[in-house]
Design a protein around this motif. Structure first.
Motif, PDB file in Angstrom:
ATOM      1  N   UNK A 188       0.828  -1.202   0.000  1.00 58.38           N
ATOM      2  CA  UNK A 188       0.000   0.000   0.000  1.00 58.38           C
ATOM      3  C   UNK A 188       0.868   1.260   0.000  1.00 58.38           C
ATOM      4  N   UNK A 189       0.470   2.227  -0.803  1.00 60.35           N
ATOM      5  CA  UNK A 189       0.971   3.595  -0.688  1.00 60.35           C
ATOM      6  C   UNK A 189      -0.121   4.411  -0.013  1.00 60.35           C
ATOM      7  N   UNK A 190       0.225   5.119   1.045  1.00 62.10           N
ATOM      8  CA  UNK A 190      -0.781   5.925   1.732  1.00 62.10           C
ATOM      9  C   UNK A 190      -0.080   7.044   2.489  1.00 62.10           C
ATOM     10  N   UNK A 191      -0.867   7.924   3.060  1.00 60.62           N
ATOM     11  CA  UNK A 191      -0.299   8.977   3.893  1.00 60.62           C
ATOM     12  C   UNK A 191      -0.317   8.544   5.349  1.00 60.62           C
ATOM     13  N   UNK A 192       0.696   8.997   6.100  1.00 66.19           N
ATOM     14  CA  UNK A 192       0.751   8.729   7.534  1.00 66.19           C
ATOM     15  C   UNK A 192       0.842  10.055   8.270  1.00 66.19           C
ATOM     16  N   UNK A 193       0.276  10.063   9.455  1.00 63.93           N
ATOM     17  CA  UNK A 193       0.248  11.272  10.267  1.00 63.93           C
ATOM     18  C   UNK A 193       1.584  11.454  10.985  1.00 63.93           C
ATOM     19  N   UNK A 194       2.149  12.652  10.866  1.00 61.78           N
ATOM     20  CA  UNK A 194       3.412  12.941  11.545  1.00 61.78           C
ATOM     21  C   UNK A 194       3.250  13.951  12.682  1.00 61.78           C
ATOM     22  N   UNK A 195       2.099  14.617  12.732  1.00 57.55           N
ATOM     23  CA  UNK A 195       1.796  15.568  13.798  1.00 57.55           C
ATOM     24  C   UNK A 195       0.283  15.657  13.934  1.00 57.55           C
ATOM     25  N   UNK A 196      -0.235  15.979  15.128  1.00 58.11           N
ATOM     26  CA  UNK A 196      -1.683  16.075  15.311  1.00 58.11           C
ATOM     27  C   UNK A 196      -2.305  17.106  14.369  1.00 58.11           C
ATOM     28  N   UNK A 197      -3.444  16.730  13.815  1.00 55.74           N
ATOM     29  CA  UNK A 197      -4.163  17.619  12.898  1.00 55.74           C
ATOM     30  C   UNK A 197      -5.091  18.530  13.705  1.00 55.74           C
ATOM     31  N   UNK A 198      -5.161  19.815  13.369  1.00 58.84           N
ATOM     32  CA  UNK A 198      -6.058  20.726  14.098  1.00 58.84           C
ATOM     33  C   UNK A 198      -7.497  20.221  14.121  1.00 58.84           C
ATOM     34  N   UNK A 199      -8.167  20.500  15.226  1.00 61.54           N
ATOM     35  CA  UNK A 199      -9.544  20.045  15.410  1.00 61.54           C
ATOM     36  C   UNK A 199     -10.437  20.472  14.246  1.00 61.54           C
ATOM     37  N   UNK A 200     -10.274  21.720  13.813  1.00 62.70           N
ATOM     38  CA  UNK A 200     -11.160  22.207  12.751  1.00 62.70           C
ATOM     39  C   UNK A 200     -10.993  21.433  11.457  1.00 62.70           C
ATOM     40  N   UNK A 201      -9.817  20.864  11.208  1.00 62.51           N
ATOM     41  CA  UNK A 201      -9.613  20.038  10.022  1.00 62.51           C
ATOM     42  C   UNK A 201     -10.239  18.661  10.210  1.00 62.51           C
ATOM     43  N   UNK A 202     -10.124  18.093  11.413  1.00 62.93           N
ATOM     44  CA  UNK A 202     -10.672  16.764  11.653  1.00 62.93           C
ATOM     45  C   UNK A 202     -12.191  16.772  11.612  1.00 62.93           C
ATOM     46  N   UNK A 203     -12.796  17.907  11.865  1.00 63.11           N
ATOM     47  CA  UNK A 203     -14.253  18.016  11.828  1.00 63.11           C
ATOM     48  C   UNK A 203     -14.764  18.470  10.469  1.00 63.11           C
ATOM     49  N   UNK A 240     -12.077  13.921   3.323  1.00 56.62           N
ATOM     50  CA  UNK A 240     -12.184  13.362   1.979  1.00 56.62           C
ATOM     51  C   UNK A 240     -10.968  13.667   1.125  1.00 56.62           C
ATOM     52  N   UNK A 241     -10.077  14.526   1.617  1.00 57.44           N
ATOM     53  CA  UNK A 241      -8.915  14.942   0.844  1.00 57.44           C
ATOM     54  C   UNK A 241      -7.614  14.316   1.345  1.00 57.44           C
ATOM     55  N   UNK A 242      -7.726  13.171   2.027  1.00 57.77           N
ATOM     56  CA  UNK A 242      -6.549  12.375   2.402  1.00 57.77           C
ATOM     57  C   UNK A 242      -5.649  13.034   3.431  1.00 57.77           C
ATOM     58  N   UNK A 243      -6.194  13.890   4.280  1.00 60.12           N
ATOM     59  CA  UNK A 243      -5.370  14.538   5.293  1.00 60.12           C
ATOM     60  C   UNK A 243      -5.893  14.219   6.693  1.00 60.12           C
ATOM     61  N   UNK A 244      -7.112  14.630   6.997  1.00 61.15           N
ATOM     62  CA  UNK A 244      -7.623  14.565   8.364  1.00 61.15           C
ATOM     63  C   UNK A 244      -7.868  13.145   8.854  1.00 61.15           C
ATOM     64  N   UNK A 245      -7.980  12.181   7.957  1.00 63.09           N
ATOM     65  CA  UNK A 245      -8.233  10.813   8.381  1.00 63.09           C
ATOM     66  C   UNK A 245      -6.996   9.959   8.507  1.00 63.09           C
TER      67      UNK A 245
END
Length: 286
Positions: free
Chosen positions: A203-218, A224-229
């Motif tokens: 699999x090629x995918x994105x991995x989280x390297x730092x916490x995402x801001x709350x407003x992005x996760x909500x 849907x743009x491969x960042x907040x999830x």
């Protein structure tokens, strides 16, 4: 951790809201109402103001090959319309496919990776793409005819509940899609289910390297743009171990920050995610 961030498992969106956001976005891309690549007639900035699994800042000649790990030969081998520029790597380069193998692509989109895999497995092999967006499946099936790909088929379904029988697949591939799932552990469990003993995950995918801001996760668009999830390396490793995979390797690609930065004009998304190569194997005795 401050009050403006959450961990990767904490999202304000329900599973239904996440699936709806993903399905709606990729339906728009499939029908041309939201462009994803210069390969499409309605080319433009596929990320808009929200970012996404694409690279509008890289010129069209390199976006889907050198920037993501594909070669010029790969791009030339597939008829126009299958490569939507939505990935973050080249899973086929990780899979080491052999002639005669059966390959299953999770979130196959318009079919680009499936058609490349079909070249590797040959006429005696088989490639199945699964996507939950009807418009994408329809587009991919049209591309089967364009590519005269007799060993490729596309099925409508969710990657958490794959429309495939137990132990019928040699290799599971995916390109920047697992992060979109609201139930990633179930994705890996079902991938394990369909793999034959000794089968491989690439699999090629994105991995989280730092916490995402709350407003992005909500924000449905960010999910849907491969960042907040996205999940962290440790979280993904735990999911793969729990599913039963062995020889798990997760290799973040720091150089991917160069194209991740181009996903959004207002934010440097490379502060939160990078692309990674994720591989594993189902034990021979499973």
């Amino acid at each position: 951790m401050n009050d403006s961030t959450e961990t990767a498992d904490e999202s304000d969106l329900t599973a239904a809201e996440q699936r709806r956001a993903v399905r709606e976005r990729y339906a728009r891309i499939a029908t041309g109402s939201e462009s994803a690549s210069p390969d499409e007639e309605s080319a433009g900035d596929c990320c808009g103001d929200d970012g996404g699994c694409c690279d509008p800042g890289v010129d069209s000649e390199s976006r889907d090959s050198t920037a993501l790990g594909y070669t010029d030969e790969d791009v030339a081998a597939v008829a126009s319309g299958a490569d939507l520029g939505l990935g973050c790597g080249n899973p086929n380069a990780l899979a080491s496919l052999d002639e005669g193998e059966t390959v299953l692509d999770l979130g196959s989109g318009a079919g680009f990776d499936c058609f490349l895999a079909a070249r590797e497995v040959g006429e005696t092999g088989r490639v199945v793409g699964v996507d939950m967006t009807p418009e994408m499946v329809e587009k991919a099936r049209d591309n089967v005819r364009k590519n005269d790909a007799t060993n490729v088929e596309f099925r409508l379904g969710e990657i958490e509940h794959l429309p495939a029988a137990d132990e019928t697949v040699d290799v599971v591939i995916s390109n920047c899609v697992v992060n979109l799932s609201p139930d990633k552990p179930q994705v890996f469990r079902d991938a394990y289910r369909v793999l034959r003993p000794g089968g491989r995950l690439a699999i090629s995918d994105v991995v989280l390297t730092a916490p995402v801001p709350v407003e992005m996760r909500a924000d449905p668009d960010s999910v849907a743009s491969c960042v907040a999830g996205a999940s962290s390396v440790d979280e993904l490793r735990a999911m793969l171990d729990e599913a039963g995979f062995v020889d798990v390797a997760i290799d973040p690609k720091e150089e991917s920050a160069e194209f991740v930065r181009e996903w959004d004009d207002s934010l440097d998304l490379s502060e939160y995610v990078v692309s990674a190569a994720i591989t594993g194997r189902k034990p021979d005795s499973a």
